[in-house]
Design a protein around this motif. Sequence first.
Motif, short mmCIF file in Angstrom:
data_model
loop_
_atom_site.label_atom_id
_atom_site.label_comp_id
_atom_site.label_asym_id
_atom_site.label_seq_id
_atom_site.Cartn_x
_atom_site.Cartn_y
_atom_site.Cartn_z
N ASN A 35 0.77 -1.22 -0.15
CA ASN A 35 0.17 0.12 -0.03
C ASN A 35 0.76 1.33 0.13
O ASN A 35 1.97 1.23 0.85
CB ASN A 35 -0.95 0.00 1.11
N HIS A 36 0.30 2.22 -0.70
CA HIS A 36 1.04 3.63 -0.68
C HIS A 36 2.37 3.54 -0.97
O HIS A 36 3.34 4.25 -0.23
CB HIS A 36 0.73 4.52 0.51
N HIS A 37 2.91 2.58 -1.77
CA HIS A 37 4.45 2.34 -2.01
C HIS A 37 5.24 2.22 -1.10
O HIS A 37 6.33 2.23 -1.14
CB HIS A 37 4.84 3.77 -3.01
N SER A 38 4.77 1.53 0.05
CA SER A 38 5.37 1.29 1.39
C SER A 38 6.07 2.72 2.01
O SER A 38 6.93 2.27 2.83
CB SER A 38 6.50 0.26 1.18
N TYR A 39 5.43 3.50 1.72
CA TYR A 39 5.73 5.03 2.50
C TYR A 39 5.47 4.77 4.03
O TYR A 39 4.61 3.88 4.35
CB TYR A 39 4.79 6.07 1.95
N LYS A 40 5.89 5.59 4.86
CA LYS A 40 5.80 5.58 6.18
C LYS A 40 4.39 5.51 6.94
O LYS A 40 4.44 5.04 7.82
CB LYS A 40 6.62 6.70 6.96
N ASP A 41 3.66 6.17 6.02
CA ASP A 41 2.34 6.06 6.87
C ASP A 41 1.24 4.91 6.37
O ASP A 41 0.11 4.52 6.65
CB ASP A 41 1.52 7.28 6.13
N ALA A 42 1.82 3.67 5.71
CA ALA A 42 1.36 2.53 5.39
C ALA A 42 1.96 1.31 6.01
O ALA A 42 2.88 1.51 6.71
CB ALA A 42 1.39 2.68 3.70
N MET A 43 1.39 0.32 5.55
CA MET A 43 1.76 -1.02 5.76
C MET A 43 2.05 -1.41 7.44
O MET A 43 3.13 -1.57 7.91
CB MET A 43 3.15 -1.25 5.15
N PRO A 44 1.00 -0.86 8.32
CA PRO A 44 1.22 -1.17 9.70
C PRO A 44 1.31 -2.56 10.17
O PRO A 44 0.89 -3.40 9.36
CB PRO A 44 0.05 -0.49 10.60
N LYS A 45 1.73 -3.19 11.08
CA LYS A 45 1.74 -4.29 11.51
C LYS A 45 0.35 -4.99 11.71
O LYS A 45 0.15 -6.07 11.32
CB LYS A 45 2.15 -4.44 13.25
N SER A 46 -0.74 -4.14 12.02
CA SER A 46 -2.16 -4.68 11.99
C SER A 46 -2.40 -5.15 10.68
O SER A 46 -2.99 -6.41 10.34
CB SER A 46 -3.10 -3.58 12.29
N PHE A 47 -1.96 -4.76 9.46
CA PHE A 47 -2.17 -5.07 8.00
C PHE A 47 -1.25 -6.27 7.88
O PHE A 47 -1.69 -7.07 7.22
CB PHE A 47 -2.00 -3.84 7.04
N VAL A 48 -0.04 -5.74 7.84
CA VAL A 48 1.03 -6.86 7.62
C VAL A 48 0.87 -8.25 8.16
O VAL A 48 0.89 -9.08 7.50
CB VAL A 48 2.54 -6.37 7.78
N ASN A 49 0.54 -8.27 9.40
CA ASN A 49 0.36 -9.44 10.34
C ASN A 49 -0.84 -10.18 9.64
O ASN A 49 -0.84 -11.49 9.80
CB ASN A 49 0.52 -9.27 11.69
N ALA A 50 -1.57 -9.51 9.22
CA ALA A 50 -3.05 -10.01 8.53
C ALA A 50 -2.69 -10.65 7.24
O ALA A 50 -3.42 -11.93 7.06
CB ALA A 50 -4.16 -9.20 8.63
N VAL A 51 -1.95 -10.26 6.48
CA VAL A 51 -1.92 -10.71 5.00
C VAL A 51 -0.63 -11.62 4.90
O VAL A 51 -0.80 -12.62 4.16
CB VAL A 51 -1.78 -9.54 4.01
N GLN A 52 0.19 -11.56 5.77
CA GLN A 52 1.20 -12.35 5.93
C GLN A 52 2.12 -13.25 4.67
O GLN A 52 2.13 -14.12 4.30
CB GLN A 52 0.98 -13.76 6.59
N ALA A 53 2.37 -12.03 3.98
CA ALA A 53 2.80 -12.12 2.31
C ALA A 53 4.11 -12.81 2.49
O ALA A 53 5.08 -12.65 3.61
CB ALA A 53 2.85 -11.00 1.74
#
Length: 450
Positions: A328-346
């Motif tokens: 999300n958002h080019h992996s800029y600092k305001d995106a990709m929080p732990k809550s999102f990343v830990n859910a998608v587990q890519a």
Amino acid sequence: MMNRRHFIQHATALGVAVTLGGELADELRAATVAPDPNDPNDPNAITDPDHEIGDPYVGWKEGELDLHFISTGCGENAFYIFPDGTTMLLDAGDWNIQSYKDKVLTVPNDSRRPGEWIARYISRLMPNLETIDYVMASHFHTDHIGCGDYGLRKKGLPGDADYMISGISHVGEYYRFGTAFDRGYPGYDQPTTWAPRERENLVKYWEYAEKTQGLKREEFLVGALDQIKLLKTRDKYDFHVRNIARNGVVWGGSDSENVDFFAKYPANRESQKNENTRSLALVMNYGPFRFYTGGDASGVIRDEEGRDVDFEGAIGRVVGPVDVCKANHHSYKDAMPKSFVNAVQARAYVMCVWDRWHLQDNTASNMCDDTASGYPGARLMCPTQVHTGNAEMMEGKPWRKRLVERGGHVVVKAYDGGAKYKIYYLTHFDESMKVELVFGPFDSKANERA
């Protein structure tokens, strides 16, 4: 009589393969590194003896899902080929990036606008293609759709619609589009009528293409399964697309209602005018293989007490585990929080980069965390470019060994009914489509769980 395509062909030369200056290209190649594909102790090492490095890209064939992230250095651009040959363009950015001091390298060079480079890339993949079945604007930002102020700075022939040729509309000079989606259609009034002014240029283009080229626009329906579908051989492959989010509305899952974050927290309609929260998001499923993409889905939506309600995490939780995630958002600092990343587990993250600040320590750390605060398993981060000014920031970071520090077109290929996938890096310094790296093959996660 001169038609639009002839007009554009006269305006910008076609058919000449242009390369970046040889010495500069060689210097950049020599300076870039990646996880060692020949180290048997590296989980990202090449395990396929037929690895294709040094050869032209093998291309797409029926039964494969090809996800191409086209590197221009100017925006986010993706072209997808579904297993039956159905095609989709998702975003094509163009703006005045040459005036921006923190930009990455413009590739192959700046002799053409990004829309033309994108069209030429597609033509090398599918030389006989005339109509791209689906076109989608994830949201109304110039680095995703183009704009009226920058591009060819031309309006075409007398009597044409009053729009500038830029980004998506520039690709439209070389291809017709079948069905178009954007976050606003049909009313362009959700969650409010507000949008960046570049929306106007895109809508003028849509209207022109509807009248003259047979384009159809559809409302993107959150939660719909197979609104975007196989069009050539519909029942031959186990392939489905789930619509996840639009305008702050997030799919509720199979047994729950969709959640409209702007209706639930209405003060945000005026206080949080962030186009990114309005992005379209979807998940592609090919057999056991799963891929997520969500434009710039990020930003803050607050509750009545002014607290962040974790909008991005809500998207991640309904998406669930995927194999490949377009950041999300080019992996800029305001995106990709732990809550999102830990859910998608890519297993792998693709980062569409045009800016020095699109690679950040906090987002890279989140994506690569395999400790108790993250999730287990190998990880690979695949940016289309890494800014040369980031070397000091990356020094000593534990996630650096999982970062491909090489620019290029990133291609994800899922095959064997989605059971396996590879990730390619193709050179973006010229138009040869030469393979420079291959990672995998990897087993799709759902296949591993079966």
